[in-house]
Design an enzyme around this catalytic site. Sequence first.
Site, PDB file in Angstrom:
ATOM      1  N   GLY A  47      26.062   7.736 -11.288  1.00  0.00           N
ATOM      2  CA  GLY A  47      24.898   7.574 -10.424  1.00  0.00           C
ATOM      3  C   GLY A  47      25.119   6.394  -9.501  1.00  0.00           C
ATOM      4  N   GLY A  49      22.969   2.943  -7.884  1.00  0.00           N
ATOM      5  CA  GLY A  49      21.771   2.123  -7.788  1.00  0.00           C
ATOM      6  C   GLY A  49      21.881   1.170  -6.617  1.00  0.00           C
ATOM      7  N   GLY A  50      20.982   0.211  -6.588  1.00  0.00           N
ATOM      8  CA  GLY A  50      20.941  -0.733  -5.490  1.00  0.00           C
ATOM      9  C   GLY A  50      22.176  -1.612  -5.378  1.00  0.00           C
ATOM     10  N   PHE A  51      22.911  -1.740  -6.463  1.00  0.00           N
ATOM     11  CA  PHE A  51      24.084  -2.614  -6.441  1.00  0.00           C
ATOM     12  C   PHE A  51      25.363  -1.880  -6.087  1.00  0.00           C
ATOM     13  CE2 PHE A  51      21.123  -4.622  -9.425  1.00  0.00           C
ATOM     14  CZ  PHE A  51      21.014  -5.882  -8.856  1.00  0.00           C
ATOM     15  N   GLY A  52      25.286  -0.542  -6.103  1.00  0.00           N
ATOM     16  CA  GLY A  52      26.492   0.245  -5.828  1.00  0.00           C
ATOM     17  C   GLY A  52      26.641   1.356  -6.857  1.00  0.00           C
ATOM     18  N   VAL A  54      28.078   3.755  -9.978  1.00  0.00           N
ATOM     19  CA  VAL A  54      28.527   3.510 -11.359  1.00  0.00           C
ATOM     20  C   VAL A  54      29.392   4.691 -11.798  1.00  0.00           C
ATOM     21  CG1 VAL A  54      27.781   3.114 -13.737  1.00  0.00           C
ATOM     22  CG2 VAL A  54      26.394   2.243 -11.849  1.00  0.00           C
ATOM     23  N   LYS A  68      30.573  -0.483 -12.776  1.00  0.00           N
ATOM     24  CA  LYS A  68      29.713  -0.632 -11.601  1.00  0.00           C
ATOM     25  C   LYS A  68      30.542  -1.257 -10.487  1.00  0.00           C
ATOM     26  CE  LYS A  68      25.372  -1.208 -12.315  1.00  0.00           C
ATOM     27  NZ  LYS A  68      24.005  -1.627 -12.560  1.00  0.00           N
ATOM     28  N   ASP A 165      14.141  -6.875 -12.374  1.00  0.00           N
ATOM     29  CA  ASP A 165      14.078  -5.472 -11.942  1.00  0.00           C
ATOM     30  C   ASP A 165      13.979  -4.552 -13.151  1.00  0.00           C
ATOM     31  OD1 ASP A 165      13.960  -3.344 -10.231  1.00  0.00           O
ATOM     32  OD2 ASP A 165      16.103  -3.294  -9.779  1.00  0.00           O
ATOM     33  N   ASN A 170      16.246   1.343 -15.850  1.00  0.00           N
ATOM     34  CA  ASN A 170      17.116   0.290 -16.382  1.00  0.00           C
ATOM     35  C   ASN A 170      17.014   0.167 -17.894  1.00  0.00           C
ATOM     36  OD1 ASN A 170      18.475  -0.556 -14.122  1.00  0.00           O
ATOM     37  ND2 ASN A 170      16.910  -2.041 -13.515  1.00  0.00           N
TER      38      ASN A 170
HETATM   39  N1  LIG Z   1      26.251   1.268 -19.119  1.00  0.00           N
HETATM   40  C1  LIG Z   1      25.941   2.484 -18.690  1.00  0.00           C
HETATM   41  N2  LIG Z   1      26.190   3.570 -19.442  1.00  0.00           N
HETATM   42  C2  LIG Z   1      25.863   4.805 -19.002  1.00  0.00           C
HETATM   43  N3  LIG Z   1      25.271   5.060 -17.819  1.00  0.00           N
HETATM   44  C3  LIG Z   1      25.007   4.007 -17.032  1.00  0.00           C
HETATM   45  C4  LIG Z   1      25.321   2.670 -17.411  1.00  0.00           C
HETATM   46  N4  LIG Z   1      24.918   1.831 -16.418  1.00  0.00           N
HETATM   47  C5  LIG Z   1      24.373   2.613 -15.477  1.00  0.00           C
HETATM   48  N5  LIG Z   1      24.435   3.915 -15.820  1.00  0.00           N
HETATM   49  C6  LIG Z   1      23.931   5.037 -15.035  1.00  0.00           C
HETATM   50  O1  LIG Z   1      24.423   4.912 -13.712  1.00  0.00           O
HETATM   51  C7  LIG Z   1      23.405   5.239 -12.767  1.00  0.00           C
HETATM   52  C8  LIG Z   1      23.226   4.095 -11.789  1.00  0.00           C
HETATM   53  O2  LIG Z   1      22.766   2.967 -12.517  1.00  0.00           O
HETATM   54  P1  LIG Z   1      22.291   1.642 -11.821  1.00  0.00           P
HETATM   55  O3  LIG Z   1      21.844   0.718 -12.917  1.00  0.00           O
HETATM   56  O4  LIG Z   1      23.339   1.152 -10.910  1.00  0.00           O
HETATM   57  O5  LIG Z   1      21.111   2.100 -10.919  1.00  0.00           O
HETATM   58  P2  LIG Z   1      19.589   2.396 -11.184  1.00  0.00           P
HETATM   59  O6  LIG Z   1      19.120   1.726 -12.422  1.00  0.00           O
HETATM   60  O7  LIG Z   1      19.419   3.886 -11.119  1.00  0.00           O
HETATM   61  O8  LIG Z   1      18.931   1.726  -9.909  1.00  0.00           O
HETATM   62  P3  LIG Z   1      18.844   0.175  -9.546  1.00  0.00           P
HETATM   63  O9  LIG Z   1      20.150  -0.307  -9.082  1.00  0.00           O
HETATM   64  O10 LIG Z   1      17.811   0.164  -8.482  1.00  0.00           O
HETATM   65  O11 LIG Z   1      18.434  -0.543 -10.796  1.00  0.00           O
HETATM   66  C9  LIG Z   1      22.160   5.563 -13.560  1.00  0.00           C
HETATM   67  O12 LIG Z   1      22.072   6.968 -13.694  1.00  0.00           O
HETATM   68  C10 LIG Z   1      22.405   4.949 -14.903  1.00  0.00           C
HETATM   69  O13 LIG Z   1      21.744   5.659 -15.926  1.00  0.00           O
END
Ligand SMILES: Nc1ncnc2c1ncn2[C@@H]1O[C@H](COP(=O)(O)OP(=O)(O)OP(=O)(O)O)[C@@H](O)[C@H]1O
Length: 371
Positions: A47, A49-52, A54, A68, A165, A170
């Site tokens: 997926g 998110g705001g940071f880039g 993953v 990430k 956040d 999250n």
């Molecule tokens: N450690 C992890 N294990 C499994 N999936 C992850 C992990 N970290 C992030 N993801 C998945 O990757 C995707 C992007 O996560 P990310 O935390 O970057 O963004 P977000 O939470 O959707 O948005 P934001 O950056 O605004 O918090 C999401 O679907 C999240 O469930």
Amino acid sequence: MIFIYLKRVQKQRTKISTMDEIITVESLQYDFSFIRAATDNFSDKLGEGGFGPVYKGTFPNGQEVAVKRLSKESSQGEVEFKNEVLLLAKLQHRNLVRLLGFCYEREERLLIYEFVPNSSLSNFLSDNTKRALLNWGSRYNIIYGIVRGLNYLHEESQHRIIHRDLKASNILLDAAMNAKISDFGTARLFASDQTQADTSKVVGTYGYMAPEYVANGHFSAKSDVYSFGVIVLEVVSGQKNRSFHVGEDVADLRTYAWQNWNQGTALNLIDPALRGGPSDMIMKCIHIGLLCVQEDEASRPTMASVGAMLISSSASLPQPSKPAFFMESTGIRDTSSSLEQNSESTESDQSNATNGHSSRNEASITEPYPR
Ligand SMILES: Nc1ncnc2c1ncn2[C@@H]1O[C@H](COP(=O)(O)OP(=O)(O)OP(=O)(O)O)[C@@H](O)[C@H]1O
């Protein structure tokens, strides 16, 4: 190349397993080529998110990781970046997603996390089939896990960390459906004097942000408590704050909960999928959720108080006061929805306080739950 590979395998074998072990920047650093191989050239995107974005990855020893790839806005200097990563890697708690390492090479800033297999709480709440699988026991366990993780960040860890956040996306869920808070401290990896408009997106998410944070960028542990309160109301109602509705009407979750609480009809808020669940306990969670989203920051409980409220069978909780963004009647869109249109997740990275020691909201009067 072979040398690098062996070096990494070696590192995996001696991976950090206890808090007593000394974690150094060197023990956390990975070569870009190693991560590229582990992620099969960043081919499996989980997926963005705001940071880039993953990506899923697998280390040669079989360990699954989430990588990430930070957007280029992470303009922090190398030393500062590494210090922050070191600090975050030392935060270890079973309700936090563990940061395993990082890569800092040329343009690339990668963060390597433990892989959490059951996606996010947000994902469960948005999917009717998945949501129906969440019985009260699982939901309570998730709520309690968030409390523990957040309390660790606020009070128990070496460094006081404000998440800034916290939201359902999250909260990741492990194989046993335990909550693991992700993205804690990630905002710290971005330079605090960022002025680019899209950079501010990463710091907070509309609907979860405390009013004092929205209004003037003031954040504290109590702003995390506010976000936690929204999550609790989401878990109990089985609906996302942003898309909350009652029948045909779009309503504001906080307002709906508050109105029903005052009218003695709080049972209306409970997800029908929880029918037959322990209504006293569910009602207590609604009560706690409302205490956390109170407009007055000082009246919100600390996470430690929330933990005590949850486990005490005889807790007498104060009556909640009006939540932020209260509307006179439901069925009307939140008056601040214009903000939502312009900034799906916004707030500037301007903290004027990080002190979470506001007055505690101590329990005092026993109030039977309205029905
Ligand atoms: N450690 C992890 N294990 C499994 N999936 C992850 C992990 N970290 C992030 N993801 C998945 O990757 C995707 C992007 O996560 P990310 O935390 O970057 O963004 P977000 O939470 O959707 O948005 P934001 O950056 O605004 O918090 C999401 O679907 C999240 O469930």
